[in-house]
Design a protein around this motif. Structure first.
Motif, short mmCIF file in Angstrom:
data_model
loop_
_atom_site.label_atom_id
_atom_site.label_comp_id
_atom_site.label_asym_id
_atom_site.label_seq_id
_atom_site.Cartn_x
_atom_site.Cartn_y
_atom_site.Cartn_z
N TRP A 56 -6.37 9.93 7.52
CA TRP A 56 -7.38 9.88 6.46
C TRP A 56 -8.73 10.39 6.95
CZ3 TRP A 56 -6.38 9.93 1.60
CH2 TRP A 56 -5.33 9.21 1.04
N GLY A 187 -9.42 9.76 -1.82
CA GLY A 187 -8.23 8.97 -1.47
C GLY A 187 -7.32 8.76 -2.65
N THR A 201 -10.63 0.10 -2.31
CA THR A 201 -10.71 0.32 -0.87
C THR A 201 -12.04 -0.18 -0.34
OG1 THR A 201 -10.32 1.92 0.91
CG2 THR A 201 -11.67 2.68 -0.94
N LEU A 220 -8.69 3.50 4.42
CA LEU A 220 -7.58 3.74 3.48
C LEU A 220 -6.22 3.33 4.04
CD1 LEU A 220 -8.96 7.10 2.06
CD2 LEU A 220 -8.66 4.99 0.75
N SER A 225 -7.20 -1.63 1.79
CA SER A 225 -7.08 -1.05 0.46
C SER A 225 -5.87 -1.67 -0.23
CB SER A 225 -6.83 0.46 0.56
OG SER A 225 -7.72 1.08 1.47
#
Ligand code: PZK
Length: 296
Positions: A56, A187, A201, A220, A225
């Motif tokens: 991420w 995301g 998140t 994430l 999250s």
């Protein structure tokens, strides 16, 4: 055992001091359910979450810089080499930041503490919301719902945007909100392409030595999250969690009263849980989890 100064310990992670400018973030295989850390570990969970965070960070790099230096143990300083096998896949060498004392949360769907606030006040963090929303409802627009860290063991407390302005100033508050919404936007778009809803998140940001605002912590992951399978989404009830539902269902059926320490999980529940974490990694990243372990 890692013989370094322990700077902080979360429920399932530890943070060590490496040198003046660097920290080591280590994710364990422990799992928490209903706010209790269970006695049974899920093999590879820490590596899955670390691999996801690293992936991420790359997906977000054009939106915000991050604290990751490297997650390849071969690139760790000499002082960490004795622990390389213990750390491989589940640790990140990070730049030391001065953390902003605000938990930065974005929510695209209503659940958890946001739902409780909504039921009590008609909004979250002072932002009004339409009437008639239910557990799991899509929000009309993504909302920034900051929180302040509570004392150890307690829950973070949702606060108004004005309270963030009072705490850190208008300029930084606006930047926190902008970046948090941008990260949620990126995301959720990527996750949606893979059939996964990103309900909300939580981010942690800090300033580096040059005063640049940098994304820290993990990002994430299923621990920071809420990920829901898109095909099971149905507002009006608790949504099944992508990673933890199998464990929760077993715990619900076990008669456990949700007080510590919690029961040991049977082998098949552990194995199924491990598979769900690995599936989350592979669905989101499009790469095999084994490739992450080889890379690290
Ligand atoms: C930092 N935390 C929360 C995370 C824990 C506690 N790069 C950084 N520089 C300075 N401080 C932090 C970070 C990061 N990330 C993060 N507390 C301090 C935290 C994981 C485990 F115990």
């Amino acid at each position: 055992m890692i013989d370094l100064p322990l700077l902080a310990r979360g429920k399932v992670r530890e943070l060590y001091a490496v040198d003046d400018g660097h920290l080591l973030l280590v994710a364990s295989d422990r799992l928490s359910a209903y706010d209790v850390v269970l006695p049974t570990a899920v093999p590879d969970k820490g590596a899955v979450l670390t691999g996801l965070s690293v992936w991420w960070f790359e997906q977000l790099a054009d939106l915000v810089p991050n604290h990751l230096v490297t997650a390849r143990t071969a690139e760790y300083p000499d002082s960490l080499q004795p622990y390389a096998d213990e750390l491989r896949g589940r640790s990140m060498l990070c730049r030391r930041l001065t953390m902003v004392p605000v938990e930065c949360v974005a929510r695209g769907y209503l659940t958890g503490s946001g739902l409780r606030d909504y039921q009590q006040t008609g909004g979250i963090c002072g932002e009004r919301l339409p009437v008639g929303l239910q557990d799991g409802s899509r929000l009309p627009a993504t909302v920034f719902t900051p929180a302040t860290k509570a004392a150890v063991g307690d829950h973070d407390e949702n606060v108004s945007y004005d309270a963030v302005v009072d705490a850190v100033g208008a300029e930084l508050a606006a930047e926190l909100r902008r970046l948090t919404l941008a990260v949620y936007g990126r995301g959720s778009a990527i996750a949606a392409d893979r059939g996964i809803l990103l309900a909300d998140t939580k981010l942690e940001l800090g300033h580096d030595r040059d005063g640049v605002l940098v994304l820290g912590d993990e990002v994430l992951t299923p621990d920071s999250s809420r990920f829901w399978p898109a095909d099971g989404w149905q507002p009006g009830q608790a949504q099944p969690s992508f990673d933890k539902q199998y464990v929760r269902d077993w715990l619900d059926a076990s008669g456990w009263d949700r007080t510590a320490p919690g029961p040991e999980l049977p082998g098949e529940v552990v194995e199924r849980s491990r598979e769900k974490y690995v599936e989350a990694y592979e669905r989101l990243t499009g790469s095999s989890f084994d490739s992450w372990l080889r890379e690290a």
